[in-house]
Structures are given as structure tokens and as C-alpha cells.
Design an enzyme around this catalytic site. Structure first.
Site, PDB file in Angstrom:
ATOM      1  N   ALA A  62      33.215 -65.039 -36.562  1.00 41.35           N
ATOM      2  CA  ALA A  62      34.471 -64.597 -37.168  1.00 41.35           C
ATOM      3  C   ALA A  62      34.783 -65.577 -38.292  1.00 41.35           C
ATOM      4  O   ALA A  62      34.250 -66.693 -38.329  1.00 41.35           O
ATOM      5  CB  ALA A  62      35.567 -64.599 -36.119  1.00 41.35           C
ATOM      6  N   GLY A 105      31.415 -64.675 -33.283  1.00 37.97           N
ATOM      7  CA  GLY A 105      31.625 -63.235 -33.425  1.00 37.97           C
ATOM      8  C   GLY A 105      30.355 -62.481 -33.808  1.00 37.97           C
ATOM      9  O   GLY A 105      30.240 -61.291 -33.527  1.00 37.97           O
ATOM     10  N   GLU A 108      28.740 -61.845 -30.640  1.00 40.58           N
ATOM     11  CA  GLU A 108      29.570 -60.870 -29.924  1.00 40.58           C
ATOM     12  C   GLU A 108      29.422 -59.461 -30.515  1.00 40.58           C
ATOM     13  O   GLU A 108      29.403 -58.472 -29.783  1.00 40.58           O
ATOM     14  CB  GLU A 108      31.034 -61.335 -29.952  1.00 40.58           C
ATOM     15  CG  GLU A 108      31.225 -62.598 -29.103  1.00 40.58           C
ATOM     16  CD  GLU A 108      32.556 -63.287 -29.349  1.00 40.58           C
ATOM     17  OE1 GLU A 108      32.781 -63.764 -30.489  1.00 40.58           O
ATOM     18  OE2 GLU A 108      33.371 -63.345 -28.423  1.00 40.58           O
ATOM     19  N   GLU A 128      32.350 -71.593 -30.259  1.00 40.47           N
ATOM     20  CA  GLU A 128      33.805 -71.690 -30.462  1.00 40.47           C
ATOM     21  C   GLU A 128      34.406 -72.959 -29.866  1.00 40.47           C
ATOM     22  O   GLU A 128      35.407 -73.472 -30.363  1.00 40.47           O
ATOM     23  CB  GLU A 128      34.501 -70.453 -29.864  1.00 40.47           C
ATOM     24  CG  GLU A 128      34.235 -69.161 -30.626  1.00 40.47           C
ATOM     25  CD  GLU A 128      32.977 -68.427 -30.209  1.00 40.47           C
ATOM     26  OE1 GLU A 128      32.151 -68.984 -29.459  1.00 40.47           O
ATOM     27  OE2 GLU A 128      32.822 -67.264 -30.642  1.00 40.47           O
TER      28      GLU A 128
HETATM   29  N1  CAA Z   1      33.674 -68.459 -41.204  1.00 37.73           N
HETATM   30  C1  CAA Z   1      33.936 -68.662 -42.506  1.00 37.73           C
HETATM   31  N2  CAA Z   1      33.035 -69.134 -43.363  1.00 37.73           N
HETATM   32  C2  CAA Z   1      31.800 -69.415 -42.898  1.00 37.73           C
HETATM   33  C3  CAA Z   1      31.467 -69.235 -41.552  1.00 37.73           C
HETATM   34  C4  CAA Z   1      32.460 -68.711 -40.678  1.00 37.73           C
HETATM   35  N3  CAA Z   1      32.216 -68.455 -39.397  1.00 37.73           N
HETATM   36  N4  CAA Z   1      30.185 -69.606 -41.376  1.00 37.73           N
HETATM   37  C5  CAA Z   1      29.733 -70.009 -42.577  1.00 37.73           C
HETATM   38  N5  CAA Z   1      30.724 -69.901 -43.499  1.00 37.73           N
HETATM   39  C6  CAA Z   1      30.662 -70.257 -44.923  1.00 37.73           C
HETATM   40  C7  CAA Z   1      30.678 -71.758 -45.118  1.00 37.73           C
HETATM   41  O1  CAA Z   1      32.016 -72.236 -45.061  1.00 37.73           O
HETATM   42  C8  CAA Z   1      30.061 -71.872 -46.474  1.00 37.73           C
HETATM   43  O2  CAA Z   1      31.027 -71.551 -47.438  1.00 37.73           O
HETATM   44  P1  CAA Z   1      31.309 -72.564 -48.697  1.00 37.73           P
HETATM   45  O3  CAA Z   1      30.044 -72.455 -49.504  1.00 37.73           O
HETATM   46  O4  CAA Z   1      32.492 -71.960 -49.347  1.00 37.73           O
HETATM   47  O5  CAA Z   1      31.486 -73.921 -48.108  1.00 37.73           O
HETATM   48  C9  CAA Z   1      29.029 -70.768 -46.486  1.00 37.73           C
HETATM   49  O6  CAA Z   1      29.416 -69.851 -45.462  1.00 37.73           O
HETATM   50  C10 CAA Z   1      27.630 -71.246 -46.150  1.00 37.73           C
HETATM   51  O7  CAA Z   1      27.706 -71.961 -44.930  1.00 37.73           O
HETATM   52  P2  CAA Z   1      27.059 -73.413 -44.725  1.00 37.73           P
HETATM   53  O8  CAA Z   1      27.098 -74.183 -45.998  1.00 37.73           O
HETATM   54  O9  CAA Z   1      27.713 -74.045 -43.541  1.00 37.73           O
HETATM   55  O10 CAA Z   1      25.543 -72.992 -44.410  1.00 37.73           O
HETATM   56  P3  CAA Z   1      24.466 -73.806 -43.558  1.00 37.73           P
HETATM   57  O11 CAA Z   1      23.195 -73.085 -43.763  1.00 37.73           O
HETATM   58  O12 CAA Z   1      24.531 -75.257 -43.878  1.00 37.73           O
HETATM   59  O13 CAA Z   1      24.943 -73.668 -42.021  1.00 37.73           O
HETATM   60  C11 CAA Z   1      25.719 -72.453 -40.075  1.00 37.73           C
HETATM   61  C12 CAA Z   1      24.892 -72.414 -41.391  1.00 37.73           C
HETATM   62  C13 CAA Z   1      25.047 -73.398 -39.094  1.00 37.73           C
HETATM   63  C14 CAA Z   1      25.735 -71.035 -39.519  1.00 37.73           C
HETATM   64  C15 CAA Z   1      27.160 -72.941 -40.387  1.00 37.73           C
HETATM   65  O14 CAA Z   1      27.669 -72.218 -41.493  1.00 37.73           O
HETATM   66  C16 CAA Z   1      28.100 -72.789 -39.236  1.00 37.73           C
HETATM   67  O15 CAA Z   1      28.070 -73.561 -38.308  1.00 37.73           O
HETATM   68  N6  CAA Z   1      29.020 -71.781 -39.320  1.00 37.73           N
HETATM   69  C17 CAA Z   1      30.076 -71.577 -38.350  1.00 37.73           C
HETATM   70  C18 CAA Z   1      29.532 -71.043 -37.040  1.00 37.73           C
HETATM   71  C19 CAA Z   1      30.671 -70.858 -36.068  1.00 37.73           C
HETATM   72  O16 CAA Z   1      31.316 -71.785 -35.651  1.00 37.73           O
HETATM   73  N7  CAA Z   1      30.916 -69.589 -35.687  1.00 37.73           N
HETATM   74  C20 CAA Z   1      31.998 -69.227 -34.793  1.00 37.73           C
HETATM   75  C21 CAA Z   1      33.212 -68.808 -35.567  1.00 37.73           C
HETATM   76  S1  CAA Z   1      34.641 -68.577 -34.552  1.00 37.73           S
HETATM   77  C22 CAA Z   1      34.417 -67.096 -33.821  1.00 37.73           C
HETATM   78  O17 CAA Z   1      33.476 -66.395 -34.079  1.00 37.73           O
HETATM   79  C23 CAA Z   1      35.470 -66.722 -32.820  1.00 37.73           C
HETATM   80  C24 CAA Z   1      35.154 -65.530 -32.001  1.00 37.73           C
HETATM   81  O18 CAA Z   1      34.977 -65.553 -30.815  1.00 37.73           O
HETATM   82  C25 CAA Z   1      35.063 -64.225 -32.607  1.00 37.73           C
END
Ligand code: CAA
Length: 254
Positions: A62, A105, A108, A128
């Protein structure tokens, strides 16, 4: 356009297309995905839907940026994430073709599909806990039903990643393919599903879904009643006649 739709015969492919955010699922993506899929769902010419992302990311979760500053009351009043119920209500069989990250998400959403096919490079996770929250799109429930309590606890309490190979071994994923073959292989399975009568395919997936909801006795009764109901369909007469006449069935799909 956050969602790209392609048709291959009776198969529809919906591709998440928000590369700048690794397909993070914000409200706009959710609404666009669901409204595009609802049109395909009601089309008798669409017998199977594939939901996929990019090679790098199915979806990285998400949208954290959209959620970060929300208050409890905003989340509660918007009933945040309840919009995904409409995705689960789609009746056409859906395969998630997962390559790269399927986190939060993203994992999910894949689990809301009827089955998951993964590239050998795919990575699943419910991270999360690292954000100070818990899964909110059904992860605690679906992951537990799919892979069992101990493994779901391991994933959700540590936030660790799971490889495609472990996900297949655990029952989260149905099949794993080399990354370059994922979409082609998924389409050929989807074509098989789409070649059957759509009413029987819808009835089959709906009945399997009930196994996650009902007791064994209730589930078997539900199955039997749906089985009986299918005797009202032309496809049942055609399928059984074709077997006896030693020919391929010509299903009407509707
Ligand atoms: N939400 C918003 N933006 C996201 C995102 C997310 N879940 N995941 C990645 N992005 C964005 C980053 O912020 C980045 O944007 P900017 O260039 O503006 O900084 C862009 O996508 C590229 O991401 P990274 O630079 O981080 O890419 P990476 O290759 O270095 O890493 C990754 C990839 C390991 C997937 C890392 O992006 C990451 O850890 N993302 C978050 C994963 C996460 O925590 N997901 C759970 C979200 S909460 C949720 O889903 C709640 C639920 O139950 C529904």
C-alpha cells in the site's frame, strides 16, 4: 494510466503500471484496477483474468506516502482499504502473476486472487511491522489460512521476505517459472481455464473460496447444492455428452 489492459483471446491481462513507486497501491490505483476489472468481470467473453506487475515489482505494498499522515478518525471514517472488498467480489477466475516484490498490500493483493504463479525471482513479505503497523488488506487472515499459523506468524512478526521457492513449498504459490517465462506460462494456464464454461468456472472458484469460510459440513453442503445447480446449465449437458460421444466439448460460456 495506472492499469494497462491487454486481451489474448478469452484471457484479460491487467498490469499494474506505476513504476515510479514500484506499483505501490494508492487509492487511485485501487479504484482504477477495480473499475477496469469490473467491466471485464461482467463480459462473458473474458474467461480468466491475470493480474500482474513489472519484472521488478508486482507491488511494493500500500502507498506509505498516502497513509503516513492520516489520523485514526480519517482511516476509520474512510473505512480505509474496504474498497478492496470489491476486488474480492469479482467472480471471474483470477491468477496473480508475480515477479519481483510482492510486499505488504502487494502480497495481500496476490492472495486476493484465486491462485498465485511466481517468477523464480519473486519475493513475498508482510513488512508492516517495520512501519509500526500490521497488514491491513487481509494479510493476517489470508496468509494464515494459506500457509498456517506458525509460518504466518514468522512472516508477520519478523517482516522477513519469503522466496518464490519457499512460497511454493508453503502453499502460498501454485507454480514457479523462470522469470522470462512467467507471463507466457500464466497465459497458457489462463487459456485452459477460459476454455471451460464460465458459469462452471465461477461456481468452482466460489465454492473453493467457501472452504476458507465455512465448516466442513457446511462447505460440503454448499458444494453439493452448487453441483446440483449446474445441472441447469447447457454446459453440463454439453460436457457430459461430449465425453460420451468421444469429442471435444463446445462450451457456451454463459
Ligand atoms: N509506498 C509508497 N512508495 C513506495 C513504496 C510504498 N509501499 N514502495 C516503494 N515506494 C517508492 C519509494 O519511496 C521510491 O520513491 P522515491 O523515488 O520517490 O523515493 C520508489 O518507490 C522506489 O523505491 P526504492 O528506492 O525504495 O526502491 P528499492 O529498489 O531500493 O527498494 C523495496 C525496493 C525494497 C521494495 C522498497 O521500496 C521498500 O521496502 N518498499 C516498501 C515496502 C513496504 O514496506 N510495503 C508495505 C507497505 S504498508 C502496507 O502495505 C499495509 C497493508 O497491509 C496494506
Amino acid at each position: 494510466m495506472n492499469i494497462l489492459i491487454e486481451r489474448v483471446g478469452r484471457v484479460a491481462i491487467a498490469q499494474l503500471n506505476r513504476p515510479e513507486a514500484l506499483n505501490a497501491l494508492n487509492s487511485e490505483v485501487m479504484q482504477e484496477l477495480i473499475s477496469r476489472l469490473q467491466l471485464l468481470d461482467s463480459d462473458p467473453e473474458v474467461g480468466c483474468i491475470i493480474v500482474t506487475g513489472s519484472e521488478k515489482a508486482f507491488a511494493a505494498g500500500a502507498d506509505i506516502k498516502e497513509m503516513k499522515d492520516k489520523s485514526f478518525l480519517q482511516m476509520f471514517n474512510e473505512d480505509f482499504f474496504s474498497g478492496w472488498d470489491a476486488f474480492c467480489a469479482l467472480r471471474t477466475p483470477k491468477i496473480a502473476a508475480v515477479s519481483g516484490y510482492a510486499f505488504g498490500g502487494g502480497c495481500e493483493l496476490a492472495m486476493m486472487c484465486d491462485m498465485i504463479f511466481a517468477a523464480d525471482s519473486a519475493s513475498f513479505g508482510q513488512p508492516e511491522i517495520k512501519l509500526g503497523v500490521i497488514p491491513g488488506m487481509g494479510g493476517t487472515q489470508r496468509l494464515t489460512k494459506l500457509i498456517g499459523k506458525s509460518k504466518a506468524m514468522d512472516m508477520i512478526l519478523t517482516g522477513r521476505k519469503m522466496s518464490a521457492e519457499e512460497a511454493e513449498r508453503s502453499g502460498l504459490v501454485a507454480r514457479v517459472f523462470p522469470a522470462k517465462d512467467l507471463l507466457r506460462e500464466t497465459i497458457s494456464v489462463a487459456e485452459v481455464i477460459a476454455s471451460y464454461g464460465k458459469p462452471s468456472a465461477m461456481a468452482a472458484r466460489e465454492t473453493v473460496e467457501q472452504a476458507l469460510e465455512l465448516s466442513l459440513r457446511e462447505g460440503v453442503l454448499f458444494e453439493r447444492r452448487v453441483f446440483h445447480a449446474l445441472f441447469a446449465s447447457e454446459d453440463q449437458k454439453e460436457g457430459m455428452s461430449a465425453f460420451i460421444e468421444k469429442r471435444e466439448p463446445a462450451f457456451k460460456h454463459r
